[in-house]
Structures are given as structure tokens and as C-alpha cells.
Design a protein around this motif. Sequence first.
Motif, PDB file in Angstrom:
ATOM      1  N   ASN A   2       0.860  -1.283  -0.022  1.00 20.60           N
ATOM      2  CA  ASN A   2       0.083   0.127  -0.045  1.00 20.60           C
ATOM      3  C   ASN A   2       0.825   1.039   0.098  1.00 20.60           C
ATOM      4  O   ASN A   2       1.928   1.260   0.454  1.00 20.60           O
ATOM      5  N   HIS A   3       0.287   2.359  -0.708  1.00 17.36           N
ATOM      6  CA  HIS A   3       1.152   3.649  -0.710  1.00 17.36           C
ATOM      7  C   HIS A   3       0.906   4.027   0.794  1.00 17.36           C
ATOM      8  O   HIS A   3       0.118   4.090   1.435  1.00 17.36           O
ATOM      9  N   ASN A   4       2.027   4.661   1.294  1.00 15.34           N
ATOM     10  CA  ASN A   4       2.333   5.001   2.738  1.00 15.34           C
ATOM     11  C   ASN A   4       1.107   6.241   2.735  1.00 15.34           C
ATOM     12  O   ASN A   4       1.419   7.322   2.345  1.00 15.34           O
ATOM     13  N   GLY A  30       4.642   9.205   3.271  1.00 12.62           N
ATOM     14  CA  GLY A  30       4.137   9.166   1.702  1.00 12.62           C
ATOM     15  C   GLY A  30       3.893  10.765   1.176  1.00 12.62           C
ATOM     16  O   GLY A  30       3.582  10.793   0.107  1.00 12.62           O
ATOM     17  N   GLU A 222       5.230   3.590  10.256  1.00 12.76           N
ATOM     18  CA  GLU A 222       4.999   2.933   9.236  1.00 12.76           C
ATOM     19  C   GLU A 222       4.716   1.470   9.453  1.00 12.76           C
ATOM     20  O   GLU A 222       3.765   0.826   8.778  1.00 12.76           O
TER      21      GLU A 222
END
Length: 225
Positions: A2-4, A30, A222
Amino acid sequence: MNHNPVYLALDLPRLDAAQALAQKVKDHVGGLKLGLEFFLAHGHHGVHEIAKVGLPIFLDLKLHDIPNTVAGAMQAIHVLEPAIVTIHASGGRAMMEDAKAAAGEHTKVVAVTVLTSLDDDDLASVGVKARAEEQALRLAELAHSAGLDGIVCSGHEVGAIKRQWKDGFFVVPGLRPADATLGDQKRAVTPRAARDAGASVLVIGRPISRAEDPAAAARAIEATL
């Protein structure tokens, strides 16, 4: 992968310090959020400099004025190509509609519902009889009907608002990792709880920016996601 969703709130008064911090954490966040303090201190030049880091820029300007003025302000930042810009939902439907119409094609316009520094007593003191969650839901509905991309709300409200607005874009600030101090945030939740409830973007400032090792702090957050 997944995109951060983590955007670092880069609200430092000195541009060189902001650039250095952005470089340190860029592999573990991100995007970068630049607030009013940064924008007033460094203007377009500062935004261009931070954009060189190569991450999406979130201009957290919380515009709130008559519709014509807000539309003009939106046009003035086209050249900066921000990924996200904030306005205040309490500016009303016409202001929100004009803001969205004037925004750049690739800019998400999101409306601030109830600031995370305010609780029910604070709202009552300015004449809002609704509880914070009720007021956030009401303003989210107005933002949705005005054609905005999404809203800013606390982690406490995002789940309920997402149930109403399934494809909305939800920015949640005031997040604190489980072991962090609250500071001036009265309605904070953890990043993971906000993400699980439906947050699209998690705005995190001091837990990363004031950490002894900001990159390690960002990496630790994260890892919880």
C-alpha cells in the motif's frame, strides 16, 4: 504494498531545517504537509524547495473567506500543484463549491470540519450546540454535497463519516502513537486506529519531527500500519 498514508507535518520556521527533516524521512512517509506558519514564512519559494524532495505536497491553508476570495486564493496556488489543499467547511456551500471549481485538476480539496484541538465545551463557547462528532458529520455532509473530494476530521469521527460518504478522501490529523504525549490535541487516536477506521491520509507532526531520530520514528509508525 500500500502507498504510505503518512504525511509529515513539516511546520518548521526555518526552511533549511524543514528541508533537512524532509530528506531524513522521505523514504518512510507518503507526503509532506506544509501549514500556514510555513507558507507565511516562505511562500511559493519555500513550497517549490520542499517539492524538490519528490513527495506530494499537502498545503494546509484552511482557507475561510467569502467565495470570491477563496476562489482567487485557489487560483494563486495552481502553479504549486499541491496534491491536497484545505478549506473550512464552516465557510459554507457556496465557498466550498467555488473553491473546488477554482482548484487545479489534480488537487484534492478537503474541508476542515471540527479542529482536533476543540472539544464539546469549546464548541459550546462559540455558539455551536452540537457535540463535536455531530458537528463534524453535519459539515462532512455539506462538503460532500458541495462536490469536495473529502474532509479533515479526527480519528474519532472518521468511521462514522466514511459510512455516510463511502468514496470520500479523509485526512486525519492530531494522531499520536500509543507511547506519545497529547500536546494540545484533545481528540487524538493512534495512526493504526485511524487507518483502520477509514483514514486516507494520516497527518503526523511532533512524534516524528521532534524525535531524536525522525527517520526511525517514521519507520516505526509505518511498521504499525
